[in-house]
Write a protein that holds these residues in place. Structure first.
Motif, short mmCIF file in Angstrom:
data_model
loop_
_atom_site.label_atom_id
_atom_site.label_comp_id
_atom_site.label_asym_id
_atom_site.label_seq_id
_atom_site.Cartn_x
_atom_site.Cartn_y
_atom_site.Cartn_z
N ALA A 1 0.83 -1.20 0.00
CA ALA A 1 0.00 0.00 0.00
C ALA A 1 0.87 1.25 0.00
CB ALA A 1 -0.91 0.00 1.22
N VAL A 2 0.40 2.30 -0.65
CA VAL A 2 1.13 3.57 -0.71
C VAL A 2 0.76 4.38 0.53
CG1 VAL A 2 1.48 5.72 -1.99
CG2 VAL A 2 1.14 3.55 -3.22
N ALA A 3 1.81 4.77 1.28
CA ALA A 3 1.57 5.57 2.49
C ALA A 3 1.00 6.94 2.11
CB ALA A 3 2.88 5.75 3.26
N PRO A 4 -0.04 7.42 2.81
CA PRO A 4 -0.61 8.73 2.47
C PRO A 4 0.39 9.85 2.76
CG PRO A 4 -1.54 7.90 4.51
CD PRO A 4 -0.74 6.78 3.93
N ALA A 5 0.33 10.90 1.93
CA ALA A 5 1.26 12.02 2.09
C ALA A 5 0.96 12.77 3.38
CB ALA A 5 1.16 12.96 0.90
N PRO A 6 1.99 13.18 4.13
CA PRO A 6 1.76 13.94 5.36
C PRO A 6 1.38 15.38 5.05
CG PRO A 6 4.11 13.78 4.95
CD PRO A 6 3.44 12.94 3.89
N THR B 1 -1.29 15.74 9.80
CA THR B 1 -1.98 14.47 9.54
C THR B 1 -1.01 13.50 8.90
OG1 THR B 1 -2.74 15.18 7.35
CG2 THR B 1 -4.18 15.66 9.23
N ASN B 2 -1.30 12.21 9.06
CA ASN B 2 -0.50 11.13 8.46
C ASN B 2 0.95 11.17 8.92
OD1 ASN B 2 -2.84 10.43 6.98
ND2 ASN B 2 -2.33 11.96 5.42
N VAL B 3 1.19 11.58 10.17
CA VAL B 3 2.54 11.62 10.74
C VAL B 3 2.53 10.84 12.05
CG1 VAL B 3 2.95 13.88 9.68
CG2 VAL B 3 2.18 13.75 12.06
N THR B 4 3.74 10.51 12.54
CA THR B 4 3.86 9.74 13.78
C THR B 4 4.34 10.58 14.94
OG1 THR B 4 6.08 9.04 13.15
CG2 THR B 4 4.24 7.58 12.54
N THR B 5 5.24 11.56 14.67
CA THR B 5 5.76 12.41 15.74
C THR B 5 6.24 13.71 15.15
OG1 THR B 5 7.25 12.51 17.62
CG2 THR B 5 8.12 11.52 15.62
N CYS B 6 6.35 14.76 15.98
CA CYS B 6 6.83 16.07 15.55
C CYS B 6 7.92 16.55 16.50
CB CYS B 6 5.68 17.08 15.51
SG CYS B 6 4.40 16.67 14.29
N ILE B 7 8.97 17.22 15.93
CA ILE B 7 10.12 17.68 16.71
C ILE B 7 10.33 19.16 16.43
CG2 ILE B 7 12.58 17.38 17.17
CD1 ILE B 7 12.26 14.48 16.19
N ALA C 1 3.22 17.23 20.22
CA ALA C 1 2.07 16.46 19.73
C ALA C 1 1.85 16.77 18.25
CB ALA C 1 0.83 16.82 20.54
N THR C 2 1.06 15.93 17.58
CA THR C 2 0.81 16.15 16.15
C THR C 2 -0.15 17.30 15.90
OG1 THR C 2 -0.93 14.49 16.20
CG2 THR C 2 1.28 13.75 15.58
N GLY C 3 -0.65 17.89 16.94
CA GLY C 3 -1.50 19.08 16.81
C GLY C 3 -1.60 19.78 18.14
N PRO D 1 5.62 7.90 7.55
CA PRO D 1 6.01 6.86 6.57
C PRO D 1 6.02 7.39 5.15
CG PRO D 1 4.40 6.00 8.13
CD PRO D 1 4.49 7.46 8.37
N GLY D 2 5.15 8.37 4.88
CA GLY D 2 5.08 8.92 3.53
C GLY D 2 6.10 10.01 3.26
N GLY D 3 7.05 10.25 4.17
CA GLY D 3 8.06 11.29 3.98
C GLY D 3 7.91 12.38 5.01
N ASP D 4 9.02 12.90 5.54
CA ASP D 4 8.97 13.96 6.53
C ASP D 4 8.46 15.25 5.91
OD1 ASP D 4 10.10 11.97 7.95
OD2 ASP D 4 12.05 12.94 8.26
N ILE D 5 7.96 16.16 6.80
CA ILE D 5 7.47 17.47 6.35
C ILE D 5 7.88 18.51 7.38
CG2 ILE D 5 5.21 17.13 7.44
CD1 ILE D 5 4.01 18.69 5.09
N THR D 6 8.37 19.67 6.90
CA THR D 6 8.92 20.71 7.79
C THR D 6 8.28 22.05 7.45
OG1 THR D 6 11.03 19.53 7.92
CG2 THR D 6 11.02 21.86 8.60
#
Length: 468
Positions: A3-8, A32-38, A48-50, A73-78
């Motif tokens: 399966a293709v991971a959804p874009a964050p 959205t579609n992320v696991t953790t934020c730094i 938190a993710t929000g 999983p779908g790529g980091d976002i900054t």
């Protein structure tokens, strides 16, 4: 195929983006579609993710940069935002509006305002007191025009705005319904004029009738003997403009006919639901040679001037006291020797039902055991965070009166009363704040019968995440 991971996605903002020394800004983010934020830059740590967080007081005159990187999983976002600290006091701004700006007497408008670079706001004019630096407020019912002013002050000075709300008057449009029944009669017959007017002051008749008339009423044309078309006009006067309506009644010659012979029948019907007193039937008739055929049901007019019933019969509702149908000709029974123009249909109660003395089908008390109440519980959402509430919809279906008790929804058990009609009834409830997983239950007992049923549902409660 994997399966293709959804874009964050990540939305990250600062408000305001420019402050004076010692002031703060609020950082707000949602991913959205992320696991953790730094966090990095002028803040740090796992996030938190929000959420939202104050920068704290910013005293150094410089531009602060706040960066947030979310891993997925779908790529980091900054994303990054900046907050500038200026040594120069910023000019205040104020937006102040009213919606709507014109209302009818007794109507209300909503005042809405927002400001920047201010610390206080004071109302004046037709309102008063200290106000928040942004918000909205209803004027309440207005019966005259009002002007509302707002002055907001900050380190960079003051700003004032005003709005005016006008109260206008609306003249309602007049209405007039004017009918004649019947519109065609034989010589020597009559018609009934009916009318009803609103938003008018007086009504005047003309044409083949005259005089001042009430704003609503009915009046017979009287006996019409001349073979011609009679015209009846009614003009009603109003502040919103006069209104005129006309009706015509055609008078035709009397044509000698053979003695009337007519037949009429109606379908039997069955009531299938407890508590009901009427069911659908169809009436059929044939009135050859009738001058003005009329069908009556239970002594009240049902159909006029129709010699033969429509294909398939004329549909109507039938109660026990309206089972008798009669066929008239010029308000006289069209009877010849050996012909009956009345018919009485039958009404039956369905399985498990019996008719009471009022003609209502009720649950039979002979050899019938009512079924337990059917209970359905719907929780939306069924998974909540600790301390939150959720909505509970309880649906109970039964044909007998029942008393239901709910447990676990609120601080103490609650009572729901089902009267047995209609068979399905709903209640929308809200839980108390729940701190842990909760089992809720609804128990129903048929009144006077002791027949019980119950249903349980689970509400899952998950702990809140703590920010660092």
């Amino acid at each position: 195929m994997s399966a293709v991971a959804p874009a964050p996605t990540l939305t990250f903002t600062a408000s305001p983006t420019t402050v004076t020394p010692g002031s703060a800004s609020t950082l707000t983010w949602s991913a959205t579609n992320v696991t953790t934020c730094i966090a990095s830059g002028d803040w740090s740590g796992s996030k938190a993710t929000g959420g939202s967080q104050s920068t704290g007081a910013l005293s150094t005159v410089k531009t602060y940069t706040y960066t947030l990187r979310c891993i997925a999983p779908g790529g980091d976002i900054t994303r990054s935002v900046t907050v500038s600290v200026s040594s120069v006091a910023l000019a205040p701004t104020l937006t102040f509006t009213a919606s709507p700006t014109t209302v009818t007497p007794g109507g209300a408008s909503t005042l809405t305002w927002s400001s920047t670079n201010v610390t206080t706001c004071i109302a004046s004019g037709d309102w008063s007191g200290s106000k928040a630096t942004g918000g909205s407020q209803s004027t309440g019912a207005l019966f005259s025009s009002k002007t509302y002013s707002l002055t907001c002050t900050g380190a960079g000075g003051s700003v004032n705005r005003s709005v005016t709300i006008n109260v206008g008057t609306v003249t309602p449009a007049p209405t007039l319904i004017f009918t004649a029944s019947p519109t065609t009669v034989s010589s020597g017959g009559s018609s009934m004029l009916n009318w009803s007017a609103t938003n008018v002051t007086t009504c005047i008749a003309s044409g083949d009738w005259t005089g001042s008339k009430a704003l609503s009423g009915s009046q017979s044309t009287g006996v019409l003997t001349t073979v011609k078309t009679y015209t009846y006009t009614l003009r009603c006067i109003a502040a919103g403009g006069d209104i005129i309506r006309s009706v015509i009644v055609n008078v035709t010659p009397v044509v000698p006919v053979a003695p009337s012979i007519g037949t009429i029948t109606a379908d039997d019907c069955t009531i299938m639901v407890a508590g009901e007193s009427e069911c659908d039937t169809k009436v059929r008739w044939n009135a050859p040679g009738y001058i003005n055929p009329k069908v009556y049901q239970g002594g009240k007019p049902l159909v006029f001037d129709l010699a033969v019933s429509p294909p398939g019969g004329y549909p109507t509702k039938m109660k026990f006291n309206t089972r008798t149908f009669r066929l008239y000709d010029n308000s006289i029974f069209g009877v010849v020797p050996g012909t009956d123009t009345s018919y009485t249909a039958n009404i039956y109660c369905g399985p498990g039902l019996e008719m009471n003395t009022s003609g209502v089908c009720v649950m039979s008390t002979v050899g019938v055991t009512p079924l337990p109440a059917n209970i359905d519980i719907i929780v939306e959402p069924s998974i909540i965070r600790s301390g939150d509430t959720t909505r509970v919809r309880v649906k109970v279906e039964t044909s007998s009166p029942a008393t239901c008790t709910h447990y676990g929804i609120q601080n103490s058990p609650g009572i729901l009363t089902h009267d047995g009609s209609p068979s399905s009834q709903d209640w929308n409830l809200t839980t108390r704040p729940l701190m842990s997983t909760q089992i809720i239950k609804v128990k129903c007992v048929l009144d006077g019968l002791g027949i019980e049923s119950e249903k349980e549902e689970r509400i899952n409660v998950i702990p809140n995440f703590e920010e660092t």
